[in-house]
Design a protein around this motif. Structure first.
Motif, PDB file in Angstrom:
ATOM      1  N   LYS A 135      -6.315  -4.003  -4.849  1.00  0.00           N
ATOM      2  CA  LYS A 135      -7.303  -3.939  -3.772  1.00  0.00           C
ATOM      3  C   LYS A 135      -8.285  -2.778  -3.927  1.00  0.00           C
ATOM      4  CE  LYS A 135      -5.232  -7.266  -1.399  1.00  0.00           C
ATOM      5  NZ  LYS A 135      -5.874  -8.575  -1.080  1.00  0.00           N
ATOM      6  N   ASN A 187      -3.013   0.432  -3.671  1.00  0.00           N
ATOM      7  CA  ASN A 187      -2.799  -0.942  -4.096  1.00  0.00           C
ATOM      8  C   ASN A 187      -3.832  -1.254  -5.166  1.00  0.00           C
ATOM      9  OD1 ASN A 187      -2.650  -3.729  -4.412  1.00  0.00           O
ATOM     10  ND2 ASN A 187      -2.150  -4.097  -2.273  1.00  0.00           N
ATOM     11  N   TRP A 221      -5.596   5.891  -6.123  1.00  0.00           N
ATOM     12  CA  TRP A 221      -4.222   5.956  -5.638  1.00  0.00           C
ATOM     13  C   TRP A 221      -3.767   7.402  -5.587  1.00  0.00           C
ATOM     14  CZ3 TRP A 221      -1.379   8.353  -9.353  1.00  0.00           C
ATOM     15  CH2 TRP A 221      -1.856   8.266 -10.671  1.00  0.00           C
ATOM     16  N   TRP A 256       0.813  -1.214   0.000  1.00  0.00           N
ATOM     17  CA  TRP A 256       0.000   0.000   0.000  1.00  0.00           C
ATOM     18  C   TRP A 256       0.849   1.268   0.000  1.00  0.00           C
ATOM     19  CZ3 TRP A 256      -5.158   0.900  -0.560  1.00  0.00           C
ATOM     20  CH2 TRP A 256      -6.000  -0.215  -0.551  1.00  0.00           C
TER      21      TRP A 256
END
Length: 487
Positions: free
Chosen positions: A211, A208, A215, A163
């Motif tokens: 997921k 990520n 971002w 992440w």
């Protein structure tokens, strides 16, 4: 200067020496390119000249032949190495023989070291093909020879489940345009010699994609000019360039007693930098949207929030789902009129207050500003010194409001295009404003043909034009033939 030159040479030797003799030189490829440009008007049209890594000429009829050989770093391997040599012969350029790129580099795990002159080292947030250019590094000038070490690609921080990632670098080098400055500068005007270079950056990325589709990435990038000589007529300022001065530009601090008073009062060298931020949404593998902001600062007056952040470059980037018309679109708004305000006062014993206005972007009292070979290193809409017909190496047009649009597509499998359209209003500088605001219109239509029968080859037809009171009317055509292949 000699010490730094020797360090560059020894570092390149060390890079090649660290490659085992049994290591095969695979992955070697070549690039051959020739271009001819013909124009009307006083200059080559804006987008036929700018954001081409300095390999272009303001003279309206010009051309070049370029030959290069390269080996790229293989990022998936623990250890890898790369190198490149890229030479050009030119007609009606600032020089007839150009060493555009000459570098060697190695990578071990996430760490990298590059020595020499290499393109595409500093362009983090802006679309190179469609944007107008980052305010600190845009790809408008020739590469600066340097030693550069750091983490060149985003690397995940352990324990963050991918992440959070970081990248960054530290670089030292030298400007290579001494001879050009001497030939270009009018008698009695300012020029420099043996000026040294420093740059550093740290960027973080949060997100990520496996997921979550949203971002963010952002960070701080800084650069400096230091050392060397500033020459104005018979007046010579010899700036120190010892080890302590190398440290002073890394941790920006006041100059010593061997520097001019202004350097002792403020900061040694010419310091520039930018805060960059970008947020994106990956709607699908092909369909995404990004918003970015680029905040430039000069000599730290706008590095923090002591002054309002009115200036900057705001951008929108869209990647469209697959279609035959438009694949990408960029819109940018540029504002550089404020520059911390119109008032400047350097504190003294009588009036101790500091008012750091009139930042005078890209210019400096000792150095010839944030340029290399006459081309601005930052956004080209702040006109480069190469446009100055009076032989002064300075930025005369740094207060600008501009809108820029770029889009591209692939209508046919072998045929692609891109379009750049820019409009700006220009005020000059605080010290030397234009009598009237000048408008500037710049456009480019570029068509690229990649025929299947010409394996690794392409023909590029670029049509550019200018209008308005800043650069006047001009129209030009450039034809480029390019061939790449493996050895």
């Amino acid at each position: 200067m000699r010490l730094l030159t020797r360090s560059l040479f020894l570092s390149m030797c060390a890079l090649f020496a660290c490659v085992p003799e049994t290591f095969a030189i695979d992955g070697l490829y070549y690039k051959v390119e020739g271009a001819v440009s013909v124009s009307t008007g006083e200059n080559t049209p804006f987008w036929l000249l700018n954001n081409r890594d300095g390999l272009a000429s303001i003279e309206k009829n010009n051309g070049y032949l370029r030959v290069g050989m390269f080996r790229e770093i293989e990022p998936e391997k623990r250890f890898s190495w790369g190198a490149g040599v890229d030479l050009a012969g030119a007609y009606n350029f600032s020089s007839s023989f150009i060493i555009q790129q000459l570098y060697a580099e190695i990578k071990y795990r996430c760490l990298g070291l590059t020595v020499g002159s290499k393109e595409n080292l500093n362009y983090e947030f802006n679309n190179r093909q469609l944007g107008s250019g980052n305010l600190l590094y845009s790809g408008n000038a020739r590469p600066i020879p340097q030693i550069r070490a750091g983490i060149p690609r985003y690397t995940a921080i352990p324990g963050t489940a991918n992440w959070l990632a970081v990248k960054g670098y530290v670089a030292y080098g030298m400007f290579a345009d001494d001879r050009w400055q001497k030939s270009f500068a009018a008698p009695g005007s300012k020029r420099t010699e043996h000026v040294l270079y420093h740059s550093k950056a740290l960027f973080v990325k949060v997100g990520n994609p496996d997921k979550f589709p949203v971002w963010f990435e952002g960070g701080l990038e800084m650069a400096a000019q230091f050392g060397g000589k500033s020459i104005t007529g018979d007046k010579v300022i010899d700036m120190p360039n010892g080890f302590k001065d190398i440290i002073k530009v890394f941790y920006p601090s006041a100059g010593g007693s061997d520097t001019p008073v202004a350097e002792q009062t403020n900061v040694y060298g010419n310091h520039v930098g930018s805060w960059d931020a970008k947020i994106g949404w990956n709607i699908s593998p092909e369909w995404g949207v990004g918003l970015y902001y680029n905040h430039f600062f000069e000599d730290h007056s706008q590095m923090t929030f002591d002054y309002e952040w009115r200036d900057g470059l705001w951008g929108l980037e869209v990647n469209f789902p697959r279609n035959p018309v438009v694949s990408q679109l960029v819109y940018e708004f540029l504002y550089t009129k404020d520059q911390s305000g119109s008032v400047y006062w350097d504190h003294d014993s009588k009036i101790p207050e500091q008012v750091s206005g009139r930042d005078n972007y890209y210019n400096h009292g000792i150095y010839t500003g944030w340029q290399h070979w006459g081309m601005g290193i930052g956004n080209p809409l702040l006109l480069s010194p190469i446009y100055n017909r009076d032989g002064t190496i300075a930025f005369k047009d740094s207060r600008v409001i501009a809108h820029h649009v770029g889009f591209m597509g692939q209508p046919l499998p072998e045929l692609g295009y891109r379009v750049l359209l820019s409009y700006s209003r220009n005020w000059g500088t605080y010290d030397n404003p234009y009598p009237e605001v000048k408008n500037n219109y710049n456009g480019l239509l570029e068509v690229t043909y990649n025929p299947r029968w010409f394996n690794g080859g392409a023909g590029i037809l670029s049509v550019g034009g200018d209008a308005g009171g800043l650069l006047g009317r001009s129209f030009g055509v450039m034809l480029t033939i390019r061939k790449t292949g493996w050895l």
